[in-house]
Design a protein around this motif. Structure first.
Motif, PDB file in Angstrom:
ATOM      1  N   MET A  34      19.605  66.424 -62.702  1.00 26.12           N
ATOM      2  CA  MET A  34      20.051  67.738 -62.221  1.00 26.12           C
ATOM      3  C   MET A  34      20.340  67.742 -60.726  1.00 26.12           C
ATOM      4  N   GLY A  35      19.849  66.750 -60.020  1.00 23.61           N
ATOM      5  CA  GLY A  35      20.029  66.708 -58.578  1.00 23.61           C
ATOM      6  C   GLY A  35      18.781  67.033 -57.784  1.00 23.61           C
ATOM      7  N   ALA A  36      17.634  67.156 -58.461  1.00 26.06           N
ATOM      8  CA  ALA A  36      16.384  67.392 -57.738  1.00 26.06           C
ATOM      9  C   ALA A  36      16.034  66.160 -56.908  1.00 26.06           C
ATOM     10  N   GLU A  37      15.583  66.392 -55.681  1.00 25.85           N
ATOM     11  CA  GLU A  37      15.251  65.298 -54.777  1.00 25.85           C
ATOM     12  C   GLU A  37      13.762  64.960 -54.790  1.00 25.85           C
ATOM     13  N   GLY A  38      12.988  65.733 -55.528  1.00 23.02           N
ATOM     14  CA  GLY A  38      11.554  65.510 -55.664  1.00 23.02           C
ATOM     15  C   GLY A  38      11.019  66.544 -56.626  1.00 23.02           C
ATOM     16  N   TYR A  39       9.774  66.374 -57.039  1.00 19.48           N
ATOM     17  CA  TYR A  39       9.238  67.331 -58.002  1.00 19.48           C
ATOM     18  C   TYR A  39       7.805  67.718 -57.687  1.00 19.48           C
ATOM     19  N   GLU A  40       7.501  68.949 -58.068  1.00 17.64           N
ATOM     20  CA  GLU A  40       6.131  69.447 -58.058  1.00 17.64           C
ATOM     21  C   GLU A  40       5.560  69.251 -59.460  1.00 17.64           C
ATOM     22  N   PHE A  60       2.376  54.977 -63.756  1.00 18.60           N
ATOM     23  CA  PHE A  60       3.479  55.635 -64.459  1.00 18.60           C
ATOM     24  C   PHE A  60       4.394  56.364 -63.480  1.00 18.60           C
ATOM     25  N   VAL A  61       3.802  57.088 -62.538  1.00 19.43           N
ATOM     26  CA  VAL A  61       4.588  57.822 -61.545  1.00 19.43           C
ATOM     27  C   VAL A  61       5.418  56.859 -60.695  1.00 19.43           C
ATOM     28  N   SER A  62       4.821  55.732 -60.325  1.00 21.74           N
ATOM     29  CA  SER A  62       5.536  54.733 -59.519  1.00 21.74           C
ATOM     30  C   SER A  62       6.690  54.137 -60.298  1.00 21.74           C
ATOM     31  N   MET A  63       6.465  53.880 -61.583  1.00 22.71           N
ATOM     32  CA  MET A  63       7.523  53.356 -62.430  1.00 22.71           C
ATOM     33  C   MET A  63       8.693  54.327 -62.514  1.00 22.71           C
ATOM     34  N   CYS A  64       8.392  55.608 -62.691  1.00 21.51           N
ATOM     35  CA  CYS A  64       9.453  56.607 -62.778  1.00 21.51           C
ATOM     36  C   CYS A  64      10.213  56.731 -61.464  1.00 21.51           C
ATOM     37  N   ARG A  65       9.507  56.603 -60.352  1.00 23.09           N
ATOM     38  CA  ARG A  65      10.178  56.659 -59.058  1.00 23.09           C
ATOM     39  C   ARG A  65      11.158  55.501 -58.919  1.00 23.09           C
ATOM     40  N   GLU A  66      10.756  54.339 -59.368  1.00 18.78           N
ATOM     41  CA  GLU A  66      11.643  53.170 -59.311  1.00 18.78           C
ATOM     42  C   GLU A  66      12.880  53.376 -60.188  1.00 18.78           C
ATOM     43  N   LYS A  67      12.698  53.957 -61.372  1.00 21.16           N
ATOM     44  CA  LYS A  67      13.792  54.101 -62.332  1.00 21.16           C
ATOM     45  C   LYS A  67      14.722  55.255 -62.003  1.00 21.16           C
ATOM     46  N   GLY A  69      14.422  57.479 -59.008  1.00 16.40           N
ATOM     47  CA  GLY A  69      14.648  57.779 -57.602  1.00 16.40           C
ATOM     48  C   GLY A  69      13.943  59.003 -57.061  1.00 16.40           C
ATOM     49  N   ILE A  70      13.095  59.645 -57.865  1.00 15.94           N
ATOM     50  CA  ILE A  70      12.349  60.809 -57.363  1.00 15.94           C
ATOM     51  C   ILE A  70      10.868  60.669 -57.714  1.00 15.94           C
ATOM     52  N   GLY A  71      10.042  61.290 -56.889  1.00 20.95           N
ATOM     53  CA  GLY A  71       8.601  61.254 -57.115  1.00 20.95           C
ATOM     54  C   GLY A  71       7.986  62.598 -56.789  1.00 20.95           C
ATOM     55  N   LEU A 108      -1.595  60.749 -55.254  1.00 17.06           N
ATOM     56  CA  LEU A 108      -0.234  60.773 -55.795  1.00 17.06           C
ATOM     57  C   LEU A 108       0.830  60.633 -54.703  1.00 17.06           C
ATOM     58  N   GLY A 109       0.415  60.744 -53.452  1.00 18.87           N
ATOM     59  CA  GLY A 109       1.363  60.662 -52.354  1.00 18.87           C
ATOM     60  C   GLY A 109       1.993  61.987 -51.986  1.00 18.87           C
TER      61      GLY A 109
END
Length: 326
Positions: A34-40, A60-67, A69-71, A108-109
């Motif tokens: 959708m174009g979100a640059e990060g998530y809550e 899991f969160v790190s894997m999704c960030r790699e795939k 581009g958002i965390g 979680l960063g």
């Protein structure tokens, strides 16, 4: 000069998530698309090890960030004051839970944590040293029917200014700037047999600040003939209140901007022309854009009308980008 980014709270896709149409990875993938640059992330909803963050979930969160581009950029904590059967939590217990949430947010960063105003102003001041130690900015959510100018929020302002900490502040929710009735409740009432004229009378009572008990008495005969009117009227006096003019609230927002860490872009419906009929984004966004705000406006969809959550959130992010000229 403001530096505004667009994000999303993953609870906006809660309906497809709870129905099993999207798993958590699918929710994150969809948000990125959708174009979100990060998530809550609402911790109680989507972190299996809540109130802690397990190493497995962190992976899991790190894997999704790699795939994708958002965390995570904000950890949305819940202050469940009524979690015990026999009594409310004490302030000491709520402070302890908030500290646990700060530690989880840090793991979680997340640089921001949304806290609810069940934590008192004094409790917020007490957690400031922990927020600083873990580098997590804790913001009390300003949620309708509260607003930046209500007394309870001003009590937090007083404490924040006295504490002189850059780590405690606010997360304003745009629902507190509503200027018209909630479209989903309105449409449900129409579908239930109410007429537009009846609902407009209800809305006028709210605009005129007629007390709820008096408004119920005025609309009693109409509600007797059409029960669908009652929940619509109740909504207008509940968490979806509205005013004709929000200039006072916008002036209040300007005053607290230095203490704002994230914005909740609350919405109930965005039409195909990228317009929210109840919440005047065209008035709210310029206030933020003209400030020194450096953070996210997070898309927050209240899925009350049975609309397509993915389509609605896609429209909302597009609306934000249009208004922000991004």
């Amino acid at each position: 000069m403001a530096d505004i980014k667009t994000g999303i709270t993953l609870s906006s896709l809660g309906t497809p998530y709870l129905k099993g149409e999207l798993d958590l990875e699918g929710v994150i993938r969809t948000a990125a698309g959708m174009g979100a640059e990060g998530y809550e992330i609402v911790a109680t909803q989507m972190i299996p090890s809540y109130p802690f963050v397990s190493d497995e979930f962190l992976g899991f969160v790190s894997m999704c960030r790699e795939k994708y581009g958002i965390g995570p950029i904000c950890y949305a904590a819940n202050m469940d004051r009524g979690m015990l059967k026999d009594r409310d939590l004490t302030e000491d217990e709520m402070v302890s839970r908030a500290i646990t949430d700060i530690i989880s947010a840090n793991k979680l960063g997340c640089k921001v944590m949304r806290e609810q105003y069940l934590l008192s102003p004094n409790g917020l001041a007490r957690i400031a040293p922990y927020a600083e130690a873990y580098d997590v900015h804790v913001g009390i959510e300003i949620h309708n029917p509260e607003s930046p100018v209500t007394r309870s929020i001003q009590d937090y302002v007083d404490v924040i200014e006295q504490a002189r900490s850059r780590y405690i502040g606010f997360v304003p929710d745009f629902g507190c700037f509503a200027t018209a009735p909630n479209k989903p409740f309105w449409d449900k009432a129409l579908a239930g047999g109410a007429t537009a004229e009846q609902l407009e009378r209800c809305a006028q009572l709210r605009y005129d600040e007629v007390p709820m008990e008096e408004a119920v008495n005025i609309m009693a005969d109409d509600m007797a003939g059409c029960p669908a009117i009652e929940p619509a009227l109740n909504s207008m006096y509940g968490f979806v209140q509205f005013k004709k003019s929000i200039q006072r609230e916008l002036d209040g927002l300007k005053r607290i901007m230095p203490y704002c860490f994230e914005m909740h872009g609350k919405f109930h419906y965005v039409d195909e022309d990228l317009h929210e009929p109840a919440i005047p984004y065209e008035e709210i966004i310029p206030v933020i854009a003209d400030s020194d705000y450096n953070g996210y406006i997070v898309t927050e969809f209240e899925d009350e009308g049975g609309y397509d959550a993915v389509l609605q959130c896609t429209r909302h992010i597009a609306m934000l980008k249009k208004l922000l000229k991004q």
